[in-house]
Design a protein around this motif. Structure first.
Motif, PDB file in Angstrom:
ATOM      1  N   TYR A  66       0.807  -1.220   0.000  1.00  0.00           N
ATOM      2  CA  TYR A  66       0.000   0.000   0.000  1.00  0.00           C
ATOM      3  C   TYR A  66       0.843   1.273   0.000  1.00  0.00           C
ATOM      4  O   TYR A  66       0.311   2.367  -0.169  1.00  0.00           O
ATOM      5  CB  TYR A  66      -0.986   0.011   1.180  1.00  0.00           C
ATOM      6  CG  TYR A  66      -2.319  -0.567   0.786  1.00  0.00           C
ATOM      7  CD1 TYR A  66      -3.221   0.146   0.002  1.00  0.00           C
ATOM      8  CD2 TYR A  66      -2.683  -1.849   1.183  1.00  0.00           C
ATOM      9  CE1 TYR A  66      -4.436  -0.389  -0.376  1.00  0.00           C
ATOM     10  CE2 TYR A  66      -3.899  -2.393   0.808  1.00  0.00           C
ATOM     11  CZ  TYR A  66      -4.773  -1.653   0.028  1.00  0.00           C
ATOM     12  OH  TYR A  66      -5.980  -2.178  -0.347  1.00  0.00           O
ATOM     13  N   ASP A  72      -1.097   0.516  -4.861  1.00  0.00           N
ATOM     14  CA  ASP A  72      -2.180   0.714  -3.893  1.00  0.00           C
ATOM     15  C   ASP A  72      -3.550   0.705  -4.564  1.00  0.00           C
ATOM     16  O   ASP A  72      -4.496   0.135  -4.048  1.00  0.00           O
ATOM     17  CB  ASP A  72      -1.962   1.971  -3.057  1.00  0.00           C
ATOM     18  CG  ASP A  72      -1.893   3.253  -3.858  1.00  0.00           C
ATOM     19  OD1 ASP A  72      -1.801   3.194  -5.096  1.00  0.00           O
ATOM     20  OD2 ASP A  72      -1.913   4.325  -3.229  1.00  0.00           O
ATOM     21  N   HIS A  73      -3.646   1.292  -5.751  1.00  0.00           N
ATOM     22  CA  HIS A  73      -4.933   1.289  -6.460  1.00  0.00           C
ATOM     23  C   HIS A  73      -5.270  -0.093  -6.999  1.00  0.00           C
ATOM     24  O   HIS A  73      -6.431  -0.511  -6.977  1.00  0.00           O
ATOM     25  CB  HIS A  73      -4.927   2.318  -7.589  1.00  0.00           C
ATOM     26  CG  HIS A  73      -4.866   3.718  -7.081  1.00  0.00           C
ATOM     27  ND1 HIS A  73      -5.891   4.305  -6.374  1.00  0.00           N
ATOM     28  CD2 HIS A  73      -3.882   4.640  -7.159  1.00  0.00           C
ATOM     29  CE1 HIS A  73      -5.556   5.529  -6.038  1.00  0.00           C
ATOM     30  NE2 HIS A  73      -4.339   5.757  -6.495  1.00  0.00           N
ATOM     31  N   ARG A 126      -8.920   7.254  -0.880  1.00  0.00           N
ATOM     32  CA  ARG A 126      -7.664   7.071  -1.614  1.00  0.00           C
ATOM     33  C   ARG A 126      -7.769   7.641  -3.031  1.00  0.00           C
ATOM     34  O   ARG A 126      -6.847   8.282  -3.528  1.00  0.00           O
ATOM     35  CB  ARG A 126      -7.280   5.594  -1.675  1.00  0.00           C
ATOM     36  CG  ARG A 126      -5.962   5.347  -2.388  1.00  0.00           C
ATOM     37  CD  ARG A 126      -5.597   3.881  -2.442  1.00  0.00           C
ATOM     38  NE  ARG A 126      -5.689   3.234  -1.154  1.00  0.00           N
ATOM     39  CZ  ARG A 126      -4.823   3.391  -0.159  1.00  0.00           C
ATOM     40  NH1 ARG A 126      -3.795   4.188  -0.328  1.00  0.00           N
ATOM     41  NH2 ARG A 126      -4.978   2.756   0.973  1.00  0.00           N
ATOM     42  N   SER A 129      -7.651  11.362  -2.769  1.00  0.00           N
ATOM     43  CA  SER A 129      -6.293  11.745  -2.394  1.00  0.00           C
ATOM     44  C   SER A 129      -5.384  11.714  -3.616  1.00  0.00           C
ATOM     45  O   SER A 129      -4.582  12.631  -3.832  1.00  0.00           O
ATOM     46  CB  SER A 129      -5.770  10.794  -1.319  1.00  0.00           C
ATOM     47  OG  SER A 129      -4.384  10.931  -1.165  1.00  0.00           O
ATOM     48  N   ALA A 130      -5.522  10.677  -4.413  1.00  0.00           N
ATOM     49  CA  ALA A 130      -4.705  10.559  -5.629  1.00  0.00           C
ATOM     50  C   ALA A 130      -5.052  11.664  -6.618  1.00  0.00           C
ATOM     51  O   ALA A 130      -4.164  12.250  -7.253  1.00  0.00           O
ATOM     52  CB  ALA A 130      -4.903   9.194  -6.269  1.00  0.00           C
ATOM     53  N   GLY A 135      -1.205  11.411  -5.976  1.00  0.00           N
ATOM     54  CA  GLY A 135      -0.728  10.216  -5.278  1.00  0.00           C
ATOM     55  C   GLY A 135       0.284  10.498  -4.188  1.00  0.00           C
ATOM     56  O   GLY A 135       0.665   9.588  -3.446  1.00  0.00           O
ATOM     57  N   ASN A 138      -1.041   9.628  -0.751  1.00  0.00           N
ATOM     58  CA  ASN A 138      -1.536   8.261  -0.545  1.00  0.00           C
ATOM     59  C   ASN A 138      -0.811   7.503   0.567  1.00  0.00           C
ATOM     60  O   ASN A 138      -1.444   6.727   1.281  1.00  0.00           O
ATOM     61  CB  ASN A 138      -1.517   7.472  -1.848  1.00  0.00           C
ATOM     62  CG  ASN A 138      -2.671   7.847  -2.756  1.00  0.00           C
ATOM     63  OD1 ASN A 138      -3.368   8.823  -2.523  1.00  0.00           O
ATOM     64  ND2 ASN A 138      -2.863   7.076  -3.797  1.00  0.00           N
ATOM     65  N   SER A 142      -2.562   5.547   3.572  1.00  0.00           N
ATOM     66  CA  SER A 142      -2.203   4.164   3.907  1.00  0.00           C
ATOM     67  C   SER A 142      -1.850   4.023   5.385  1.00  0.00           C
ATOM     68  O   SER A 142      -2.228   3.035   6.026  1.00  0.00           O
ATOM     69  CB  SER A 142      -1.029   3.695   3.049  1.00  0.00           C
ATOM     70  OG  SER A 142      -1.417   3.599   1.703  1.00  0.00           O
TER      71      SER A 142
END
Length: 189
Positions: A66, A72-73, A126, A129-130, A135, A138, A142
């Protein structure tokens, strides 16, 4: 009262699965190994050395993955259904005092629902946030998710009824924040 504590434990662990899939399962296995939790019949395997090793490795991989921006995506697409399954299993694993039909009903609806709701909210956070930071933020998301997973799992094991109250508050807060981020609503809404 014992059934209510078991339901609180199960739903708390399930909500924690919405933050991280394997952290709550590892916490459950360790708690069972040290006698703090007594798993339902058929779920004793969660505290076996093999299960603890596998859950520990999966937890480490999940935590590290993550922090990789593109991974992470990708993990979110896999983690969403996995979180629901983990939530069902975590809930069913700690409901020994209920008849099987009720245990699985609570686990499927309550456990799977709690994990799915929390996972959905964190995915929205998330994504936003990205979008807002490219990103860069992120890893902060996490870290907050990891703290949420560990904190919720530990609280569910130690104070299950308090955990349920806090999980409800968390759901409201996370969805309000996700709604503001997703739909651009102001802080006064």
């Amino acid at each position: 009262m014992e059934s209510l504590l078991s339901i609180g434990l199960g739903l708390g662990l399930s909500a924690a699965c919405g933050f991280r899939v394997f952290v709550p399962l590892l916490a459950l296995g360790l708690a069972a190994r040290f006698g703090h939790v007594h798993p339902s019949p058929g779920f004793e395997w969660v505290s076996s050395p093999a299960a603890l090793t596998a859950l520990g490795a999966a937890t480490a991989f999940e935590i590290l993955a993550y922090y990789v921006p593109w991974l992470d995506h990708l993990l979110d697409t896999i983690a969403t259904p996995a979180a629901v399954i983990a939530g069902v299993l975590a809930s069913a694993a700690v409901l020994p005092d209920l008849p099987p039909a009720l245990r699985w009903g609570v686990s499927l609806i309550g456990g799977g629902g709690a994990a799915g709701l929390m996972q959905g909210a964190t995915v929205l956070l998330r994504l936003k946030s990205a979008a807002l930071t490219g990103g860069v933020a992120n890893p902060v998301v996490s870290t907050v998710e990891l703290i949420g997973a560990v904190g919720t799992a530990v609280l569910a094991i130690t104070l299950p009824l308090v955990c349920i109250v806090l999980v409800v508050i968390m759901f409201v807060a996370v969805f309000r924040a996700a709604g503001r981020l997703r739909f651009g609503r102001g802080a006064t809404t």
